[in-house]
Design an enzyme around this catalytic site. Sequence first.
Site, mmCIF file in Angstrom:
data_model
loop_
_atom_site.group_PDB
_atom_site.id
_atom_site.type_symbol
_atom_site.label_atom_id
_atom_site.label_comp_id
_atom_site.label_asym_id
_atom_site.label_seq_id
_atom_site.Cartn_x
_atom_site.Cartn_y
_atom_site.Cartn_z
ATOM 1 N N ASP A 18 10.099 -10.628 11.370
ATOM 2 C CA ASP A 18 10.302 -9.443 12.198
ATOM 3 C C ASP A 18 11.177 -9.757 13.418
ATOM 4 O OD1 ASP A 18 9.265 -6.610 12.605
ATOM 5 O OD2 ASP A 18 8.673 -7.482 14.528
ATOM 6 N N ASP A 64 -5.915 2.988 -1.205
ATOM 7 C CA ASP A 64 -7.189 2.804 -0.501
ATOM 8 C C ASP A 64 -8.318 2.724 -1.523
ATOM 9 O OD1 ASP A 64 -9.284 2.853 1.338
ATOM 10 O OD2 ASP A 64 -9.253 5.046 1.499
ATOM 11 N N ASP A 98 -11.760 4.909 3.391
ATOM 12 C CA ASP A 98 -11.602 5.129 4.835
ATOM 13 C C ASP A 98 -10.257 5.789 5.166
ATOM 14 O OD1 ASP A 98 -9.811 3.077 4.459
ATOM 15 O OD2 ASP A 98 -10.657 1.734 5.975
ATOM 16 N N ASP A 144 4.822 -10.815 6.165
ATOM 17 C CA ASP A 144 5.560 -10.446 7.368
ATOM 18 C C ASP A 144 5.188 -11.443 8.457
ATOM 19 O OD1 ASP A 144 7.078 -8.698 9.192
ATOM 20 O OD2 ASP A 144 6.585 -7.119 7.748
ATOM 21 N N GLU A 182 14.740 -10.297 9.786
ATOM 22 C CA GLU A 182 15.101 -8.939 10.194
ATOM 23 C C GLU A 182 15.845 -9.038 11.512
ATOM 24 O OE1 GLU A 182 13.350 -4.601 11.484
ATOM 25 O OE2 GLU A 182 12.700 -6.467 12.404
ATOM 26 N N HIS A 195 9.886 0.649 6.118
ATOM 27 C CA HIS A 195 8.856 1.435 6.810
ATOM 28 C C HIS A 195 9.358 2.005 8.138
ATOM 29 C CE1 HIS A 195 8.891 -2.508 8.542
ATOM 30 N NE2 HIS A 195 8.197 -2.064 9.569
ATOM 31 N N ASP A 196 10.579 1.682 8.539
ATOM 32 C CA ASP A 196 11.145 2.184 9.793
ATOM 33 C C ASP A 196 12.220 3.254 9.568
ATOM 34 O OD1 ASP A 196 9.650 0.287 11.258
ATOM 35 O OD2 ASP A 196 11.279 -1.188 11.162
ATOM 36 N N ASP A 202 -5.709 -0.740 1.492
ATOM 37 C CA ASP A 202 -6.315 -2.057 1.686
ATOM 38 C C ASP A 202 -5.819 -3.047 0.629
ATOM 39 O OD1 ASP A 202 -7.918 -1.246 -0.563
ATOM 40 O OD2 ASP A 202 -9.264 -0.221 0.863
HETATM 41 O O1 TEU Z 1 11.573 -3.270 13.747
HETATM 42 C C1 TEU Z 1 12.610 -3.593 14.576
HETATM 43 C C2 TEU Z 1 13.665 -2.579 14.831
HETATM 44 O O2 TEU Z 1 14.624 -2.901 15.452
HETATM 45 C C3 TEU Z 1 13.636 -1.176 14.422
HETATM 46 O O3 TEU Z 1 14.045 -0.788 13.229
HETATM 47 C C4 TEU Z 1 12.446 -0.531 15.050
HETATM 48 O O4 TEU Z 1 11.664 0.039 14.076
HETATM 49 C C5 TEU Z 1 12.809 0.530 16.006
HETATM 50 O O5 TEU Z 1 12.699 1.705 15.334
HETATM 51 C C6 TEU Z 1 14.125 0.442 16.671
HETATM 52 O O6 TEU Z 1 14.344 1.603 17.406
HETATM 53 C C7 TEU Z 1 10.542 -4.185 13.553
HETATM 54 C C8 TEU Z 1 9.505 -3.593 12.619
HETATM 55 O O7 TEU Z 1 10.083 -3.381 11.363
HETATM 56 C C9 TEU Z 1 8.946 -2.350 13.243
HETATM 57 O O8 TEU Z 1 8.071 -1.676 12.398
HETATM 58 C C10 TEU Z 1 8.258 -2.761 14.510
HETATM 59 O O9 TEU Z 1 7.835 -1.618 15.210
HETATM 60 C C11 TEU Z 1 9.157 -3.577 15.435
HETATM 61 O O10 TEU Z 1 9.905 -4.572 14.752
HETATM 62 C C12 TEU Z 1 8.307 -4.320 16.430
HETATM 63 O O11 TEU Z 1 7.551 -5.314 15.783
#
Ligand code: TEU
Length: 577
Positions: free
Chosen positions: A213, A29, A33, A106, A272, A344-345, A37
């Site tokens: 995505d 950042d 904020d 993305d 993805e 990130h998931d 960024d």
């Molecule tokens: O994620 C899709 C996905 O299937 C997962 O990993 C999702 O995070 C979820 O946890 C399934 O239970 C993608 C993105 O990476 C995610 O950050 C988004 O929330 C999602 O698509 C919707 O755009």
Amino acid sequence: MALDGSRVEDDAWWKSAVVYQIYPRSFADTDGDGIGDLAGITARLDHLVGLGVDVIWLSPVYPSPQDDNGYDISDYRDIEPMFGDLAAFDRLLAAVHDRGMRLVMDLVVNHTSDEHAWFRESREGPNSPKRDWYWWRPARKDVGREEAATPNNWGSFFSGPAWEFDAASGEYYLHLFSPKQPDLNWENPEVRQAVHAMMRWWLDRGVDGFRMDVINLVSKDPDLPDGPLLGDGLYGDGSPHYICGPRIHEYLREMHREVFAGRPERLLTVGEMPGVTLEHARLFTDPARGEVDMVFQFEHVGLDFGRHRFDPRPLRLTALKESLGRWQAGLAEVGWNSLYWNNHDQPRIVSRFGDDGLEHRVRSAKMLATVLHLHRGTPYIYQGEELGMTNAPFASVEDIRDIEALSHYAQAVRAGEDPDEVLRGLRARGRDNARTPMQWDASEHAGFTTGTPWLPVNPNHTTINAEAAVGDPDSVYHHYRRLIALRHTEPAVVHGDFAMLLPDDERLYAFTRRHGDTTLLVLANFTGEAVPVPAGIPAEWLDADLVLGNVAPVDPEVLGPWEARIVRRHHDHHTTG
Ligand code: TEU
């Protein structure tokens, strides 16, 4: 990416590339904020140059109400003001290119935000010219109870039904994710053309490709049939009707033709694809078909839970080897793998498959990196993974921001589950584990921001941070740097045939990569105990040259706790037989 049916050159540039994923909100950042960024990314690029990565993938930076942290886009051709503006984006892109790296955006086109102009127009009513850009359906007539009147029984990925009622028109719209993420109707050619035009616009601006995505969800069976009831009995599983649906390959080939064909070979496309099978992945990544370069599959991150992803179970190493080994074999002749532990998931890998305690964190993080980066495929590093960043110590549900986790918590507690148990699941598996701010240094807020971070920094930033890691030749960071350098210099890492060894061993992960007269052997201990090298590893390997390890080898015949070794042998050309 050959469209004419010819086999693509075997040295597509991305086969020897390493990609680094940035989650802009949590990276750096500059304006105080508390949210990262674009200027922050530009200012920190030399961290990535030092690491040696080739490509940066940016999670979404488009205007968005941030219901799902930017995966809900309200304008595809601009930049979210809290991240900067198009001029800041152009500066970032130029700075990335100046350093010899590439930038991948993305692309979130299974759904838009409900605040996107397309959806606002669609919502105006059944006669709107954009009505058919989304999935609108009337309530079911044949049911008495109102809560059962959704057009079908599908549940959403974020808990609750996949349908939202629109009182003005008396119809429902489909949202596989949050109600603020209505699904686009790809059956409508205007939708696909609008997406293609937007993609060309970014490529013309100079970006080097897209991470797409949930792209394997864009083709739905237009009848939208009910699915089999899921465990909780509340909703049906619609996935057979939208995972790799009837027109998915057609759509991706069309996209390739309309957007990528004839463009320079510098581009990278990765789809993805939750729920993708190996059979489909071969089709998606066969260069002769012209679809995408590689896919993110989810099998190996789906092995360690029970009823759902917040119900953690221990990993069986044999299951991990069976899965990754099958993908290695399945995409050996045709297609290409992407390789990842984190994004990130996903929770942090050292906390998940390694040991994030004081004694073994560094070692086990390096071991995991070694195993992943020596597979055949393109490795992806998620920000902070190269520091061995860990899961976060969320004290209560108030510390959690992620929509997926919060909706799951609300639904589970409503259904009578013990809140502490539910929280335990979120702590182990929640997506916010990956989203705590990048740990740059030991100062307050880890050098991420001078303000109040949108999600608290992990208190362990006082010891786990980039400044300390760069200054310590034995750090996780330098191990990643060496693995990347090895990929860039050792063709066996890029091209070598993969062979899994010891498939039934629950403690050791072992495989070879053979290319020309070079064979690499990777031996890794997934436990905190010393393990003797078993007889399944031929004796001639015990005195082979050490290419890279995570500890000074003590005994060639014993792997120490979490030890990983890469060793190399050259075969004698003159030997016959
Ligand atoms: O994620 C899709 C996905 O299937 C997962 O990993 C999702 O995070 C979820 O946890 C399934 O239970 C993608 C993105 O990476 C995610 O950050 C988004 O929330 C999602 O698509 C919707 O755009």
